[in-house]
Write a protein that holds these residues in place. Structure first.
Motif, mmCIF file in Angstrom:
data_model
loop_
_atom_site.group_PDB
_atom_site.id
_atom_site.type_symbol
_atom_site.label_atom_id
_atom_site.label_comp_id
_atom_site.label_asym_id
_atom_site.label_seq_id
_atom_site.Cartn_x
_atom_site.Cartn_y
_atom_site.Cartn_z
ATOM 1 N N THR A 122 0.582 -1.217 -0.073
ATOM 2 C CA THR A 122 0.028 -0.041 0.127
ATOM 3 C C THR A 122 0.887 1.272 -0.001
ATOM 4 N N ALA A 123 1.900 1.230 0.843
ATOM 5 C CA ALA A 123 2.703 2.462 0.931
ATOM 6 C C ALA A 123 3.633 2.538 -0.411
ATOM 7 N N LEU A 126 1.185 4.060 -3.105
ATOM 8 C CA LEU A 126 0.639 5.455 -2.672
ATOM 9 C C LEU A 126 2.163 6.471 -2.894
ATOM 10 N N LEU A 127 3.037 5.752 -2.998
ATOM 11 C CA LEU A 127 4.406 6.448 -2.825
ATOM 12 C C LEU A 127 4.646 7.313 -1.738
ATOM 13 N N ILE A 128 4.424 6.673 -0.509
ATOM 14 C CA ILE A 128 4.773 7.344 0.652
ATOM 15 C C ILE A 128 5.615 6.288 1.498
ATOM 16 N N GLN A 129 6.171 5.499 1.180
ATOM 17 C CA GLN A 129 7.193 4.610 1.702
ATOM 18 C C GLN A 129 8.237 5.464 2.292
ATOM 19 N N ALA A 130 8.710 6.444 1.645
ATOM 20 C CA ALA A 130 9.908 7.178 2.317
ATOM 21 C C ALA A 130 9.656 7.748 3.770
ATOM 22 N N PHE A 132 8.136 6.253 6.034
ATOM 23 C CA PHE A 132 8.253 5.048 7.099
ATOM 24 C C PHE A 132 9.587 4.416 6.994
ATOM 25 N N GLN A 133 10.524 4.685 7.977
ATOM 26 C CA GLN A 133 11.973 4.152 7.778
ATOM 27 C C GLN A 133 11.890 2.720 8.063
ATOM 28 N N GLN A 134 10.886 1.901 8.460
ATOM 29 C CA GLN A 134 10.620 0.596 8.618
ATOM 30 C C GLN A 134 11.076 0.106 7.158
ATOM 31 N N PHE A 135 10.547 0.636 6.115
ATOM 32 C CA PHE A 135 10.416 0.169 5.004
ATOM 33 C C PHE A 135 11.598 0.142 4.250
ATOM 34 N N PHE A 136 12.523 0.946 4.572
ATOM 35 C CA PHE A 136 13.620 1.252 3.779
ATOM 36 C C PHE A 136 14.579 -0.085 3.371
ATOM 37 N N SER A 137 14.687 -0.948 4.128
ATOM 38 C CA SER A 137 15.646 -2.091 3.685
ATOM 39 C C SER A 137 14.647 -3.268 3.088
ATOM 40 N N LEU A 138 13.295 -3.042 2.966
ATOM 41 C CA LEU A 138 12.609 -4.032 2.076
ATOM 42 C C LEU A 138 12.396 -3.778 0.835
#
Length: 378
Positions: A122-123, A126-130, A132-138
């Protein structure tokens, strides 16, 4: 004076320089390319190439839209058509490395994994992953976080551009200085205060917005009639400050943005001078090869994750099949050639056809300015 219908060829070539620097950085931190401390510092700080991307983006978008002749719908359609098709393609080809674990298959692990996967997808949609630091390595978020930053900057431009256009040359210099301070302060805070959340200052969009706005200010200064006239020798000497500084001081800061106090002024000068320069550096970047590489540079950047993740997870097998690739220099050359080939296919097969189709299908000819967004909230 720059004309809106003209492509600024040196900046197209410069875009590839930024992408190539980031590529070398990604290779070097996994398969070192230099032992010399000076070169190691330069290659190891390649993430500062992202600042060049963001500032170039601000400059080029202001160049394209400062005349106020595009409707808000067309502006947003153009931005979507520019980034989203290749963004989706790069995400799909890196799905095998999405990085979500389902544990031992128990109901608790399965539920947690499904929840993580749902949030991550979802993130990214929607181009909002940046944010959320939790997503950086995924997944491929180690690269696509910057597209999330760009999307945020795109949304902010209709609000900031009308205000910046009203400023005098002096006012634009002050605005650029304020943005410089806002971009430098987080990096210095990281250097002086050790905290577990410091990485957010590198990838969170709000902290990269000032870099984008400096690029906007540079373009508006040129529109006020200011131009670079000091010649190629001074230009080269001032641009050379950056690699010299990074080569010496690369390890002084714990986070790449800690170098912004030097990086941003040099990049701003490079963009400003190259945009209206006819010297040797501008001529080189305007050459057919550099311009072509600049045109495919978005694909080159986006598909880096595919090449690097494949090599990272299959390095032993690759070297076993082709022992010559145990040499990091040859590995880097092969990876570069492969990435250029993939990028060309992506550019001609996906990026350009998709962009033309989206623009043809969803654009209109309404004369409203993108400043309508600003007017709507005042």
């Amino acid at each position: 004076m720059l004309k809106i219908e003209q492509e600024i060829l040196p900046l197209t070539g410069l875009r590839f320089v930024a992408a190539f620097y980031v590529f070398l950085f990604h290779i070097h931190i996994r398969w070192p390319l230099a032992n010399d401390p000076f070169l190691n510092n330069i290659l190891g700080q390649g993430a500062i190439g992202m600042s060049l991307f963001f500032m170039l983006s601000g400059f080029v978008l202001a160049y394209r839209y400062a005349d106020g002749c595009s409707s808000l719908k067309n502006y947003l359609t153009n931005r979507f058509a520019r980034i989203y098709p290749i963004y989706v393609a790069a995400a799909l080809v890196t799905v095998p490395w999405i990085g979500i674990s389902f544990g031992d298959g128990s109901w608790a692990d399965l539920s947690r994994g499904i929840g993580q996967l749902g949030l991550l997808i979802t993130a990214n949609i929607l181009l909002i992953q940046a944010w959320f630091q939790q997503f950086f390595s995924l997944w491929n978020n180690g690269a696509s976080w910057s597209i999330s930053v760009e999307a945020f900057c795109y949304l902010m431009l209709p609000f900031f551009l009308p205000q910046l256009k009203q400023l005098s040359a002096k006012g634009l210099c002050i605005a650029a200085a304020v943005c410089w301070f806002l971009a430098v302060f987080p990096g210095l805070a990281v250097a002086l205060f050790d905290a577990p959340f410091n990485a957010i200052f590198y990838s969170m969009p709000i902290f990269r917005l000032p870099e984008f706005l400096i690029g906007v200010c540079m373009l508006l200064l040129i529109r006020r009639g200011h131009a670079y006239r000091l010649g190629v020798i001074v230009q080269a000497a001032l641009i050379a400050i950056l690699p010299i500084y990074i080569g010496i001081a690369g390890q002084w800061m714990p986070l790449y943005v800690g170098h912004n106090w030097v990086v941003l002024p040099v990049i701003a000068f490079a963009i400003f001078s190259l945009a209206n320069s006819k010297g040797a550096i501008a001529a080189l970047l305007s050459s057919s090869l550099f311009v072509w590489l600049g045109k495919i540079s978005y694909c080159f950047y986006s598909f880096q994750a595919l090449v690097i993740l494949f090599l990272l997870y299959n390095h032993a097998e690759v070297v076993s099949t082709m022992p010559i690739l145990a040499n990091n220099y040859i590995l880097a050359i092969v990876a570069f050639v492969l990435l250029v080939a993939i990028s060309a296919l992506g550019y001609y097969g996906i990026e350009e056809p998709a962009r033309r189709w989206i623009r043809r299908t969803y654009r209109d000819d309404a004369p409203r300015s993108i400043e309508v967004a600003q007017n709507a909230v005042t």
